[in-house]
Design an enzyme around this catalytic site. Structure first.
Site, short mmCIF file in Angstrom:
data_model
loop_
_atom_site.label_atom_id
_atom_site.label_comp_id
_atom_site.label_asym_id
_atom_site.label_seq_id
_atom_site.Cartn_x
_atom_site.Cartn_y
_atom_site.Cartn_z
CE LYS A 82 -3.78 1.94 2.81
NZ LYS A 82 -4.59 1.66 4.03
CB SER A 160 -7.54 3.49 3.17
OG SER A 160 -6.77 2.97 4.24
CB SER A 184 -7.72 0.44 6.07
OG SER A 184 -8.41 1.64 6.27
#
Length: 464
Positions: A82, A160, A184
């Site tokens: 990420k 996210s 997330s």
């Protein structure tokens, strides 16, 4: 064995093929880079492709094997990270124009541990700016799509860690690293049919996450903030075996690792809940949780509905604690006007809070956490979210006549985050529209092995 094609293979198979020299690491990487070229233009999951450094790392692994040297447990396994997590020599933007050209010099410890075991970083994945949304899009890179669209509707992979979920679910990477503040890694896993874990805080080093404290070219966690205390780095994978292997690799050595295979399921007391108690949950998701509890019941010591009060109060506490943050870690990168809409909303929600009131919020958290631990048994099963993967562009969601924001839809995940207990997510069912449904399997602190063992029984078995 991989039969010449590594796309879609699990990490164990890739590592065995590379280590036995039946498939060179370079070939594995070239196959995945070619797949990224095919799939990523539509999905927009990977925002920085680390092609040349991945090829170099693969060649080094092949050369070591040719010399008879040992390689790690994840040798040759392509992984993504990420874009909130620092990667040495590879651009890390946190989805923000303020960091559009940022190239860290030092890996986050979690990334370093993956590389030390021979895993090969192949790319960085999209995230909302500083991870401040449950829907993955930003002004720098735009929207990420869910690779699953059984009803023909373009859907979000959640957030996210949505770019990470999309990359893994589509086969562009084998496994990956996300972060989890209010759900997330759990919510994107639910949206894309993956497995993920939010570990006990500290099991995986939290350093290397943006925003944070910049020191000696490193990004350190600011433990004085809610973000620094609550957010964790968490692995994501297509199957539970890979997830377990990653968690073992990533676990800090000072914390003892317990093998899920050694768990006595018949000694576990399990509770289940249809939600955190204040926000409605889709009937299909409630049914999936209920059916998971029913399937599990014969194998455990006891199975009862959760009757405590902590979950009902925890999501509201998450919101109040979030509003009490000053967000100075974000503001170090520029004025509020320089950020995207999500971050401007976060900054606008800040409420000046006297220190005594802020400390009272943390005291309230301690009480709620104690209450949860006294009522949850060994394992607690509950929804990840109130909704399935939503269509791209939608930000309000109707559940039984109640309209929810994305943050309200994640109430069950936010409650677990603020209470500081680990949670494993696995897919357990498929909706009428063909979308995956995941459940959270929550354990007591440092007892991820119990959650993983229960998850193995709950997980939906793929069709043969």
């Amino acid at each position: 064995m991989l039969q010449g094609n590594s796309i879609g293979a699990d990490a164990r198979s890739v590592a065995e093929a590379v280590s036995s020299r039946s498939m060179p690491a370079r070939e594995v990487i070239e196959q995945h880079l070619a797949h990224i070229d095919r799939a990523n233009p539509r999905l927009n999951a990977i925002v920085t492709v680390a092609a040349e450094s991945a090829r170099q790392a693969a060649d080094e692994i092949d050369a070591r094997l040719a010399r008879g040297e040992s390689v790690g447990a994840l040798a040759g396994v392509p992984f993504t990270v990420k874009d909130l997590i620092a990667t040495a020599g590879v651009r890390t933007t946190a989805g923000s124009t303020a960091l559009a050209d940022n190239v860290p010099r030092v890996d986050a410890p979690a990334v370093a541990r993956m590389r030390a075991e021979g895993a090969i970083l192949i790319g960085k994945t999209n995230t909302p700016e500083f991870g401040a949304s449950g829907l993955t899009h930003n002004d720098l890179f735009g929207y990420t799509l869910n690779p699953l669209s059984p009803d023909g509707i373009d859907r979000s992979p959640g957030g996210s860690s949505g770019g990470e979920a999309s990359a893994i679910a589509s086969g562009m990477s084998v496994v990956g690293l996300g972060t989890d503040f209010g759900g997330s890694v759990r919510w994107p896993a639910h949206c894309t049919g993956l497995c993920s874990v939010r570990p006990t805080g500290g099991r995986i080093s939290p350093d290397g996450q943006y925003p944070g404290v910049m020191f000696d070219e490193r990004v350190l966690t600011n433990a004085a903030t809610m973000h620094g205390s609550v957010q964790t780095i968490g692995p994501m994978a297509r199957n539970l075996d890979d997830l377990t292997s990653m968690l073992r690799v990533l676990s800090s050595p000072e914390y003892r690792w317990a093998d899920p295979a050694g768990v006595r399921l018949d000694e576990l007391d399990v509770r289940w809940a249809a939600g955190e108690g204040t926000v409605p949950v889709s009937a299909e998701i409630v049914a999936a949780v209920t059916e998971s509890a029913e399937r599990l019941a014969p194998s455990v010591n006891s199975m009862q509905p959760y009757s405590g009060a902590a979950l009902r109060q925890a999501n509201d506490l998450f919101t109040r604690m979030r509003a009490a943050e000053t967000q100075t870690d974000i503001l170090q990168y520029g004025p509020a006007t320089g950020f995207g809409e999500n971050i401007r909303e976060v900054l606008a929600a800040v409420r000046p809070t006297p220190r005594t009131d802020a400390e009272a919020l943390w005291a309230e958290r301690s009480v709620l956490r104690h209450e949860l631990l006294s009522t949850m048994g060994d394992v607690l099963i509950l929804p990840v979210a109130s909704i399935l993967a939503p269509p791209i562009g939608e930000t309000r969601f109707d559940v039984d006549g109640t309209v929810l924001s994305w943050s309200e839809a994640l109430a069950s995940s936010r409650a677990i985050s603020i209470l500081g207990v680990p949670s494993v997510v696995v897919p357990v069912a498929t909706s009428a529209s063909g979308l995956p449904i995941g459940v959270q399997i929550v354990a007591r602190p440092w007892q991820e092995h119990n959650a993983l063992a229960v998850a193995a029984l709950c997980m939906r078995k793929p069709p043969h």
